[in-house]
Design an enzyme around this catalytic site. Structure first.
Site, PDB file in Angstrom:
ATOM      1  N   ASP A 105     -88.898 104.899 -39.988  1.00 31.64           N
ATOM      2  CA  ASP A 105     -90.259 104.508 -39.649  1.00 31.64           C
ATOM      3  C   ASP A 105     -90.876 105.679 -38.885  1.00 31.64           C
ATOM      4  O   ASP A 105     -90.151 106.505 -38.320  1.00 31.64           O
ATOM      5  CB  ASP A 105     -90.219 103.247 -38.778  1.00 31.64           C
ATOM      6  CG  ASP A 105     -91.576 102.912 -38.178  1.00 31.64           C
ATOM      7  OD1 ASP A 105     -92.557 102.854 -38.937  1.00 31.64           O
ATOM      8  OD2 ASP A 105     -91.653 102.723 -36.953  1.00 31.64           O
TER       9      ASP A 105
ATOM     10  N   ASP B  16     -88.362 100.380 -35.303  1.00 32.91           N
ATOM     11  CA  ASP B  16     -88.452  99.826 -33.949  1.00 32.91           C
ATOM     12  C   ASP B  16     -89.385  98.627 -33.826  1.00 32.91           C
ATOM     13  O   ASP B  16     -89.387  97.951 -32.811  1.00 32.91           O
ATOM     14  CB  ASP B  16     -88.930 100.911 -32.980  1.00 32.91           C
ATOM     15  CG  ASP B  16     -90.407 101.251 -33.189  1.00 32.91           C
ATOM     16  OD1 ASP B  16     -90.828 101.386 -34.356  1.00 32.91           O
ATOM     17  OD2 ASP B  16     -91.133 101.376 -32.196  1.00 32.91           O
TER      18      ASP B  16
ATOM     19  N   ASP C 276     -91.103  96.528 -39.101  1.00 33.17           N
ATOM     20  CA  ASP C 276     -89.922  97.141 -39.729  1.00 33.17           C
ATOM     21  C   ASP C 276     -88.819  96.112 -40.013  1.00 33.17           C
ATOM     22  O   ASP C 276     -87.871  96.412 -40.739  1.00 33.17           O
ATOM     23  CB  ASP C 276     -89.338  98.237 -38.827  1.00 33.17           C
ATOM     24  CG  ASP C 276     -90.340  99.334 -38.535  1.00 33.17           C
ATOM     25  OD1 ASP C 276     -91.056  99.729 -39.471  1.00 33.17           O
ATOM     26  OD2 ASP C 276     -90.429  99.773 -37.374  1.00 33.17           O
TER      27      ASP C 276
END
Length: 463
Positions: free
Chosen positions: A150, A349, A353
């Site tokens: 990410d 995080d 996600d």
């Protein structure tokens, strides 16, 4: 919460907004179009549950081997007993052979081979702040060949910071940031907070603001010590007929680097640009270089705009970029990679996600992230340091190598020990193996497996 953008996005009448978005300026009136089970968050939870439920359990090699090994050894012991007894040896002699085979072939070492190495491996991971949720995660990690990161909060810090200050019209940089921070002190905008922090870092004294007006979607207009100050985007400068020709080229370069240029005009003359961006973590470049040197493919996925995403990817050396991806599509992108036959690890995080973390073969959550992300992941990096990603993979490989060594020696010991216990040496005039010595040899094999597993305590990641 959902899109992963680090810089606020301008919304106008008719635009869609997600629940739990933060409104930084003015008031907002909205209509709830989806509630309960139809909301984006409910869909994410559903995706996480489906992905977690679809994971196939990994069969333990030692359990399979032991399942066949025990009946085979028992059959060998019976055959050896009958063979010696029929050949004319006494009942005591034949029973001694029978007992020696059963004792020396006790599969303790085989049973200890896997759990001891996993116990030591997960413990060693915890020492480095790498929390591995069980043996299955540790076992799967060594097969990973593709890592998907990410962007916001994982590769980057997740908070905007001042990255560049370009002064114009004879204005000094310190004076430029002093005026900008003084003007923005009354604003709640994240970009304003970044500018104020930059001034505080330089220990600059903020000036008193005589008048402050926020112009939604454009910037602010203030008066400071008799100076008329405009601070905002290009639209604000165009509306006030302020020429940007002097800084046009530099502005385009900054925008191309994924930064947000903010223009400052004092008394209707352009005085400079302050660029703000979500900066890359110090550990990101090193971690990605290490992963690539290990032969792993690295990709980046984000809900942020493509220009910003590609600029960040360029800084850390990532070639494959998936930008403007919605939460439910993140897990689909992971599925596509898995459909190509790749073993995928997802590092993230945020709430957005979570579906991808659950869908991936291994989900790795950053410790500073959300509870939902950490719950969905198989591995949690408590130090939020991306160099722990290659460390986790290296630890998994070392542990699996150790397990294979344990299984090899445990099985090899039995291959050698069983024929001796069956009287092979005695057949050629050698000694008969006493069951007492067989028990000692069996114990020694278990000790050797444990000792080999404890070697993992010397593990140190290569960074």
């Amino acid at each position: 919460m959902l899109t992963g953008e680090s810089i606020p996005v301008e919304k106008k009448a008719g635009d869609q907004v997600y629940a739990a978005s933060i409104n930084k300026n003015g008031t907002i009136r909205f209509e709830a179009t989806k509630v309960g089970g139809d909301t984006a968050l409910a869909q994410i939870i559903r995706l996480v549950e489906e992905a977690q439920g679809s994971k196939a359990p990994i069969a333990q090699m030692a359990d399979i081997v032991s399942g066949y090994f025990v009946p085979i050894v028992f059959v060998i012991a019976v055959i050896a007993f009958l063979a010696w007894f029929i050949s004319g040896e006494s009942l005591v002699f034949s029973l001694t052979i029978f007992i020696a085979i059963l004792v020396i072939a006790c599969p303790c070492a085989l049973g200890l081979a896997t759990p001891t190495a996993i116990m030591v491996g997960t413990g060693k991971g915890a020492e480095y702040g790498i929390l591995i949720k069980g043996g299955e995660a540790l076992e799967t990690t060594h097969r990973i060949n593709t890592i998907v990161f990410d962007k916001t909060g994982t590769i980057t810090e997740g908070n905007p910071e001042v990255t560049d200050m370009i002064a114009a019209g004879g204005v000094e940089k310190n004076h430029l940031i002093q005026i900008a921070a003084s003007a923005e002190k009354s604003s709640e905008h994240p970009l304003a907070e970044a500018i104020v922090k930059a001034a505080e870092k330089e220990a600059l004294e903020l000036l008193r603001v005589d008048r402050f007006e926020a112009i939604p979607g454009h910037g602010i207009e203030v008066e400071i010590n008799g100076l008329h100050v405009l601070l905002g985007n290009r639209k604000l400068m165009d509306d006030r007929d302020i020429s940007l020709a002097e800084l046009e080229a530099r502005s385009d370069i900054l925008a191309g680097e994924g930064k947000t240029p903010m223009y400052i005009a004092v008394d209707q003359k352009i005085s400079g640009i302050i660029a703000v961006a979500d900066v890359v973590k110090e550990s990101s470049l090193k971690a990605i270089e290490t992963l690539q040197s290990m032969g792993l493919e690295v990709a980046m996925i984000t809900g942020d705009n493509r220009k910003t995403a590609e600029a960040i990817a360029k800084q850390v050396g990532i070639d494959r970029v998936l930008a403007e991806v919605l939460p439910q599509d993140k897990s689909n992108e992971v599925k596509k990679l898995q459909a190509e036959g790749k073993k995928v690890a997802m590092v993230g995080d945020g709430i957005n996600d979570a579906p991808a973390l659950a869908q991936a073969d291994i989900g790795i959550a950053i410790g500073s992230g959300t509870d939902v992300a950490m719950e969905s992941a198989d591995i949690v990096l408590m130090r939020s340091d991306l160099t722990d990603v290659p460390a986790a993979i290296q630890l998994s490989k070392s542990t699996i190598r150790n397990i294979k060594q344990n299984l090899f020696w445990a099985f090899g010991y039995n291959v050698i020990g069983i024929p001796i216990a069956a009287g092979l040496l005695h057949l050629f005039g050698g000694p008969l193996l006493n069951p007492i010595f067989a028990a000692a040899a069996m114990s020694l094999s278990s000790v050797s497996v444990l000792t080999n597993a404890l070697r993992l305590k010397r593990f140190k990641p290569h960074k």
